[in-house]
Design a protein around this motif. Structure first.
Motif, short mmCIF file in Angstrom:
data_model
loop_
_atom_site.label_atom_id
_atom_site.label_comp_id
_atom_site.label_asym_id
_atom_site.label_seq_id
_atom_site.Cartn_x
_atom_site.Cartn_y
_atom_site.Cartn_z
N PHE A 253 71.80 -27.89 -17.67
CA PHE A 253 72.93 -28.72 -18.07
C PHE A 253 72.90 -29.05 -19.56
O PHE A 253 73.95 -29.23 -20.18
CB PHE A 253 72.99 -30.00 -17.22
N VAL A 254 71.72 -29.12 -20.15
CA VAL A 254 71.64 -29.29 -21.61
C VAL A 254 72.27 -28.09 -22.31
O VAL A 254 73.01 -28.24 -23.29
CB VAL A 254 70.17 -29.48 -22.04
N GLN A 255 71.99 -26.88 -21.79
CA GLN A 255 72.58 -25.68 -22.37
C GLN A 255 74.10 -25.69 -22.21
O GLN A 255 74.84 -25.35 -23.15
CB GLN A 255 71.99 -24.42 -21.71
N LEU A 256 74.57 -26.07 -21.04
CA LEU A 256 76.02 -26.13 -20.82
C LEU A 256 76.68 -27.19 -21.70
O LEU A 256 77.77 -26.97 -22.24
CB LEU A 256 76.31 -26.41 -19.35
N ALA A 257 76.02 -28.32 -21.85
CA ALA A 257 76.58 -29.39 -22.68
C ALA A 257 76.69 -28.95 -24.14
O ALA A 257 77.71 -29.21 -24.80
CB ALA A 257 75.72 -30.65 -22.56
N GLU A 258 75.66 -28.29 -24.65
CA GLU A 258 75.69 -27.83 -26.03
C GLU A 258 76.76 -26.77 -26.21
O GLU A 258 77.48 -26.76 -27.21
CB GLU A 258 74.32 -27.28 -26.42
N ALA A 259 76.89 -25.87 -25.23
CA ALA A 259 77.91 -24.83 -25.32
C ALA A 259 79.31 -25.43 -25.28
O ALA A 259 80.19 -25.03 -26.03
CB ALA A 259 77.74 -23.84 -24.18
N ALA A 260 79.51 -26.39 -24.40
CA ALA A 260 80.83 -27.04 -24.31
C ALA A 260 81.14 -27.81 -25.59
O ALA A 260 82.29 -27.81 -26.06
CB ALA A 260 80.87 -27.97 -23.11
N ARG A 261 80.12 -28.42 -26.17
CA ARG A 261 80.33 -29.16 -27.42
C ARG A 261 80.73 -28.22 -28.54
O ARG A 261 81.64 -28.51 -29.33
CB ARG A 261 79.05 -29.90 -27.80
N GLN A 262 80.08 -27.06 -28.63
CA GLN A 262 80.37 -26.11 -29.69
C GLN A 262 81.67 -25.36 -29.43
O GLN A 262 82.35 -24.93 -30.37
CB GLN A 262 79.23 -25.11 -29.84
N ALA A 263 82.01 -25.19 -28.15
CA ALA A 263 83.18 -24.37 -27.81
C ALA A 263 84.49 -25.04 -28.20
O ALA A 263 85.44 -24.37 -28.62
CB ALA A 263 83.18 -24.06 -26.32
N GLY A 264 84.61 -26.34 -28.05
CA GLY A 264 85.88 -26.98 -28.37
C GLY A 264 85.81 -28.48 -28.28
O GLY A 264 84.78 -29.06 -27.90
N ARG A 265 86.88 -29.10 -28.66
CA ARG A 265 86.97 -30.56 -28.63
C ARG A 265 87.63 -31.01 -27.33
O ARG A 265 88.81 -31.32 -27.28
CB ARG A 265 87.75 -31.06 -29.83
N PRO B 294 91.23 -21.84 -26.22
CA PRO B 294 91.19 -20.51 -25.61
C PRO B 294 89.78 -19.95 -25.67
O PRO B 294 89.09 -20.09 -26.69
CB PRO B 294 92.16 -19.69 -26.45
N ILE B 295 89.34 -19.30 -24.62
CA ILE B 295 88.01 -18.69 -24.63
C ILE B 295 88.08 -17.16 -24.51
O ILE B 295 87.08 -16.49 -24.74
CB ILE B 295 87.12 -19.27 -23.50
N VAL B 296 89.24 -16.62 -24.15
CA VAL B 296 89.44 -15.17 -24.17
C VAL B 296 90.81 -14.89 -24.77
O VAL B 296 91.71 -15.74 -24.75
CB VAL B 296 89.36 -14.54 -22.75
N GLU B 297 90.94 -13.69 -25.32
CA GLU B 297 92.25 -13.24 -25.80
C GLU B 297 92.40 -11.77 -25.45
O GLU B 297 91.42 -11.01 -25.42
CB GLU B 297 92.40 -13.48 -27.30
N ALA C 86 84.94 -19.59 -29.45
CA ALA C 86 84.58 -20.60 -28.46
C ALA C 86 84.08 -19.94 -27.18
O ALA C 86 83.13 -20.43 -26.55
CB ALA C 86 85.78 -21.49 -28.15
N GLY C 87 84.69 -18.83 -26.80
CA GLY C 87 84.26 -18.13 -25.60
C GLY C 87 82.86 -17.57 -25.73
O GLY C 87 82.07 -17.61 -24.77
N ARG C 88 82.53 -17.06 -26.91
CA ARG C 88 81.17 -16.53 -27.12
C ARG C 88 80.13 -17.64 -27.00
O ARG C 88 79.05 -17.45 -26.45
CB ARG C 88 81.06 -15.84 -28.47
#
Length: 401
Positions: A79-91, A146-149, A160-162
């Motif tokens: 969950f730490v990894q997911l939280a960091e990814a979500a934080r970096q991915a978008g607001r 958006p995470i894919v295009e 953000a998707g990466r």
């Protein structure tokens, strides 16, 4: 069929750690947003799915079993990894977006990221295309970006998707490690290691370590991915590979950790019959009179080559190449020279195709070792494989000496 990390309910996994920390179902129910009966039922389903006891019920509350403790710790790391990814991915407008994603959404998203199209992801996973689209839309709503295009008939990940894909892969790796550590038989397909192999490690260290691991743990899977450092570092960060083995960097990035194994002395190599092959100790000017095959900019071999000719004439270097196989072929058909470890060309020297040009160069010493993510925690089997690498390095060092 082996249990996959994303076959488990993420909400129930998160609840396990809360229950252990609070010491009881009642105290944890409000925190995880479930009623006490629903929480009790969810954790019972989790134990049933895993086939192991996670909690011991006692008059004054609950206590974690060893399996429960391991799973809770690995889940917290996931969950730490997911939280960091979500934080970096978008607001995201959500306070804790990582707690809203589901295993189904992450499984679908990673399948799409790996396959490159909804059609290919559907074929690879058996998930319907509408289901894949829905999972991606839900993740985009959670991340608020958006995470894919679309690109032609396929899709590519946005920035953000990466970032989200990296966090999802690292979270999956943590849960896979938990399954290995708590399930009878080691968790099936999760009991593995993926190794990024740089050139020297393929010739010296990996064969011995792989052979030893296969002999000691027949069910352990070892994936070897060839490449140069720059080709392997992002897969390492993404959790696609677990370790890199090869030449270490003088200043590694802060998110990576290096462990030296041995110091390798390099030698100048040319074709058999090269004009310098009969000279027992050609000087720097003689070596500079011939063209060279050198490594890519920034590689340890390239830096050592530059240091070897510092302050004097620099030879022509018409070929830049990171493939030892290609370099060996080029040397055989030309008067070009290169810097390599003896072990990388031992067979060619033995059969008389290539030849050492003078003795090993004392100024061309590089450190060979293991590079991992700084926060990586290996399973016991993965740690055993690293130990076998150290043993192989010890044997190779004795041969060098």
């Amino acid at each position: 069929m082996a249990l996959s990390p994303f076959d488990l309910n993420l909400r129930h996994l998160r609840a396990l750690g809360v229950v252990i920390a609070r010491g009881g179902m009642s105290a944890a129910a409000d925190t995880v947003g479930l009623s006490q009966p629903a929480l009790t039922q969810g954790l019972a389903k989790l134990e049933s799915r895993l086939g192991v006891r996670l909690l011991m019920r006692q008059p004054d509350g609950v206590r974690a079993t060893e399996a429960g403790r391991i799973l809770a710790e690995r889940t917290d790391r996931a969950f730490v990894q997911l939280a960091e990814a979500a934080r970096q991915a978008g607001r995201s407008g959500f306070a804790r977006p990582e707690q809203l994603v589901t295993a189904t959404q992450l499984r679908a998203f990673l399948a799409l990221a790996d396959a490159g199209s909804f059609v290919a992801a559907s074929r690879a996973t058996g998930l319907s295309q509408p289901g894949l689209h829905a999972s991606v839309r839900d993740l985009e709503q959670i991340c608020a970006v958006p995470i894919v295009e679309r690109q032609g008939r396929g899709v590519v990940l946005t920035r953000a998707g990466r970032r989200l894909a990296r966090g999802a892969r690292l979270a999956r790796a943590e849960l896979a490690a938990a399954l290995v550590e708590i399930l009878p038989g080691g968790g099936g397909d999760a009991n593995r290691i993926s190794v990024g192999a740089m050139p020297l490690s393929r010739a010296v260290l990996l064969p011995a370590a792989v052979a030893g691991m296969v002999a000691s743990e027949p069910g352990f899977q070892i994936d070897v991915v060839d490449g140069a450092w720059r080709e392997l570092v992002d897969p390492l960060r993404d959790g696609v590979i677990d370790v890199m083995v090869g030449a270490l960097r003088d200043e590694p990035p802060p998110d990576l950790e290096q462990r030296p194994l041995l110091h390798d002395r390099l030698m100048v190599v040319g074709r058999a019959g090269h004009p310098l092959a009969s000279d027992p100790a050609p000087d720097r000017d003689a070596l500079a009179a011939y063209p060279w095959v050198i490594g890519r900019p920034g590689s340890p071999l390239r830096l050592l080559w530059q240091a070897m000719f510092a302050g004097g004439p620099v030879p022509a270097a018409p070929v830049e190449c990171g493939s030892v196989t290609a370099i060996r072929g080029i040397l055989r058909q030309s008067d070009l020279l290169t810097l390599l470890s003896h072990d990388q060309v031992a067979l060619e020297i033995e059969v008389g195709v290539l030849a050492p040009i003078g003795p090993p160069r004392p100024e061309t010493v590089r450190t060979i070792g293991v590079t991992t993510r700084a926060d990586w925690r290996p399973t016991p089997s993965q740690a055993r494989f690293l130990s076998l690498l150290e043993q192989a390095a010890g044997a190779a060092f004795q041969e060098i000496e």
